[in-house]
Enzyme design. Structure first.
Site, short mmCIF file in Angstrom:
data_model
loop_
_atom_site.label_atom_id
_atom_site.label_comp_id
_atom_site.label_asym_id
_atom_site.label_seq_id
_atom_site.Cartn_x
_atom_site.Cartn_y
_atom_site.Cartn_z
N CYS A 1 1.38 -1.21 0.35
CA CYS A 1 0.27 -0.28 0.05
C CYS A 1 1.20 1.29 -0.10
CB CYS A 1 -1.37 -0.05 1.13
SG CYS A 1 -2.58 0.70 0.97
N HIS A 2 0.41 2.15 1.21
CA HIS A 2 1.88 3.48 1.09
C HIS A 2 3.78 2.84 1.67
CE1 HIS A 2 -2.23 5.30 0.62
NE2 HIS A 2 -1.93 6.19 1.05
#
Length: 188
Positions: free
Chosen positions: A113-114
């Site tokens: 994800c991030h």
């Protein structure tokens, strides 16, 4: 359950705002394969987890401060997502150093994800092929990465995925890549 990661120590770098499912599921897969995991964070005590960045989702106890951690303490590193989590980590000198040292060591690193945001901050994505949450892809390209939109991407020691929807493929790839490194360590 298999034990292909028996004896492996995996650091999980996270702080307040971590996306709960992105820490829980990979940690469960790693522990299920025999690894010992430790949450490495910016402050002692507990970190606050989130669901979809917005909703409180409980806490995790911190095992070690990143300021006191070394790449030599672990055989692999997991970077779960969560916007607030990664925004804080990439602003912390010790966290960025820890990630940079891990990437330089050749030991396996997994980010979802991030998670790659900290890799970019550490100057560790140039020339790498990876994926991430869509909103940080421009940052990764600007840092020199080749960004693709795939469920899971493996580039040398680095495993990346886009989002919680990719967790089944991510967890399988993480265990596989960490096991490969565990049984065939990179020359130091």
């Amino acid at each position: 359950m298999t034990q292909e990661l028996q004896g492996m120590r995996v650091g999980i770098l996270a702080t307040d705002g971590v996306e709960r499912v992105e820490l829980d599921q990979p940690r469960g897969a790693l522990q299920g394969a025999g690894a010992k995991t430790e949450i490495v964070s910016l402050h002692p005590g507990e970190i606050q987890a989130r669901q979809f960045d917005l909703n409180a989702a409980g806490t995790f106890p911190v095992d070690r401060l990143v300021a006191d951690a070394s790449v030599d303490d672990y055989q692999a590193l997991l970077l779960p997502g969560g916007t607030v989590n990664l925004d804080q980590l990439r602003m912390d000198r010790d966290a960025v150093r820890f990630v940079k040292d891990f990437m330089a060591s050749g030991k396996p690193v997994a980010a979802i994800c991030h998670g790659p945001w900290t890799l970019a901050e550490a100057g560790a994505v140039r020339g790498r092929r990876l994926t991430s949450w869509p909103s940080i892809r421009t940052d990764l390209r600007n840092a020199g990465a080749e960004v693709v939109d795939q469920e899971v991407v493996v580039d040398r020691q680095l495993v990346t995925s886009r989002s919680p929807a990719d967790l089944p493929a991510f967890c399988a790839a993480v265990v596989e890549q960490f096991a490969r490194a565990h049984h065939h360590p990179m020359p130091g």
